[in-house]
Design a protein around this motif. Structure first.
Motif, mmCIF file in Angstrom:
data_model
loop_
_atom_site.group_PDB
_atom_site.id
_atom_site.type_symbol
_atom_site.label_atom_id
_atom_site.label_comp_id
_atom_site.label_asym_id
_atom_site.label_seq_id
_atom_site.Cartn_x
_atom_site.Cartn_y
_atom_site.Cartn_z
ATOM 1 N N LEU A 90 0.853 -1.188 0.000
ATOM 2 C CA LEU A 90 0.000 0.000 0.000
ATOM 3 C C LEU A 90 0.884 1.232 0.000
ATOM 4 C CD1 LEU A 90 -2.515 -1.245 2.727
ATOM 5 C CD2 LEU A 90 -2.703 -1.471 0.252
ATOM 6 N N THR A 91 0.750 2.048 -1.049
ATOM 7 C CA THR A 91 1.588 3.233 -1.203
ATOM 8 C C THR A 91 0.716 4.468 -1.407
ATOM 9 O OG1 THR A 91 1.753 2.919 -3.588
ATOM 10 C CG2 THR A 91 3.469 1.908 -2.245
ATOM 11 N N PRO A 92 1.229 5.647 -1.021
ATOM 12 C CA PRO A 92 0.458 6.861 -1.299
ATOM 13 C C PRO A 92 0.222 7.013 -2.810
ATOM 14 C CG PRO A 92 2.235 7.317 0.241
ATOM 15 C CD PRO A 92 2.461 5.933 -0.290
ATOM 16 N N LYS A 93 -0.951 7.550 -3.156
ATOM 17 C CA LYS A 93 -1.295 7.743 -4.568
ATOM 18 C C LYS A 93 -0.322 8.682 -5.269
ATOM 19 C CE LYS A 93 -5.951 6.758 -5.586
ATOM 20 N NZ LYS A 93 -7.297 7.157 -5.734
ATOM 21 N N THR A 94 -0.303 8.600 -6.595
ATOM 22 C CA THR A 94 0.511 9.495 -7.415
ATOM 23 C C THR A 94 0.232 10.940 -7.012
ATOM 24 O OG1 THR A 94 0.341 7.938 -9.239
ATOM 25 C CG2 THR A 94 1.050 10.165 -9.784
ATOM 26 N N GLY A 95 1.298 11.722 -6.863
ATOM 27 C CA GLY A 95 1.161 13.120 -6.487
ATOM 28 C C GLY A 95 1.188 13.342 -4.986
ATOM 29 N N GLN A 96 1.047 12.274 -4.199
ATOM 30 C CA GLN A 96 1.100 12.391 -2.741
ATOM 31 C C GLN A 96 2.547 12.207 -2.268
ATOM 32 O OE1 GLN A 96 -1.697 12.786 -0.691
ATOM 33 N NE2 GLN A 96 -3.029 12.849 -2.489
ATOM 34 N N GLN A 97 2.864 12.812 -1.137
ATOM 35 C CA GLN A 97 4.196 12.642 -0.569
ATOM 36 C C GLN A 97 4.415 11.165 -0.239
ATOM 37 O OE1 GLN A 97 5.096 15.199 2.714
ATOM 38 N NE2 GLN A 97 6.889 14.029 3.299
ATOM 39 N N GLY A 98 5.569 10.612 -0.646
ATOM 40 C CA GLY A 98 5.898 9.223 -0.359
ATOM 41 C C GLY A 98 5.471 8.247 -1.441
ATOM 42 N N HIS A 99 4.914 8.775 -2.561
ATOM 43 C CA HIS A 99 4.462 7.910 -3.656
ATOM 44 C C HIS A 99 5.605 7.028 -4.157
ATOM 45 C CE1 HIS A 99 2.701 6.531 -7.391
ATOM 46 N NE2 HIS A 99 3.737 7.018 -8.039
ATOM 47 N N VAL A 100 5.269 5.759 -4.453
ATOM 48 C CA VAL A 100 6.232 4.813 -5.019
ATOM 49 C C VAL A 100 5.678 4.369 -6.363
ATOM 50 C CG1 VAL A 100 7.370 2.585 -4.708
ATOM 51 C CG2 VAL A 100 6.898 4.026 -2.712
#
Length: 140
Positions: A90-100
């Motif tokens: 589970l990763t932050p969505k595109t454009g969010q801080q921490g996105h993978v």
């Protein structure tokens, strides 16, 4: 309550059902508590942490850019998995801080013996399902 219904739908999207044993890794203050609560409600018990000795059906791995080496982490998370168990990164969505980037997850899965599938949207998070290769059934 729309949020609770969404969280329940997230559990369904993740293929999580009542009675499954689910381990959670990488929890932090930014994780989605409604998603977590929906999963706990669906399985009928609490999520297990990294200290469990149980065999688990699902590993939920909250992962952000900068959390370390994803290959190493995935190598560790496969050990408690049941033969047909799955890992959700589970990763932050595109454009969010921490996105993978999903390609980074796919590349990291291979050395751990896992295969990635198409990501699913889970609110402000994206889930990438990693599966173990199917082993052929033994001939009698």
């Amino acid at each position: 309550m729309v949020a609770a219904a969404d969280a329940q739908n997230y559990a369904q999207k993740l293929g999580i059902a009542h009675g499954m044993v689910v381990q959670e890794l990488g929890w932090d203050e930014d994780t989605d508590d409604e998603l977590r609560a929906g999963i706990e409600e669906t399985i009928g018990s609490e999520l297990l942490d990294e200290d469990t000795d149980e065999v688990v059906d699902v590993v939920l791995l909250w992962w952000r850019d900068g959390d370390g080496d994803l290959v190493d982490e995935l190598m560790d998370v496969v050990s408690p998995l049941a033969d047909d168990g799955i890992v959700w990164v589970l990763t932050p969505k595109t454009g969010q801080q921490g996105h993978v980037d999903p390609s980074e997850i796919a590349e990291s899965a291979t050395p751990a013996g896992l295969t990635s599938t198409t990501p699913v949207s889970l609110g402000t998070w994206t889930g990438t399902k990693l599966t173990q290769p199917k082993t052929p059934s033994k001939q009698r």
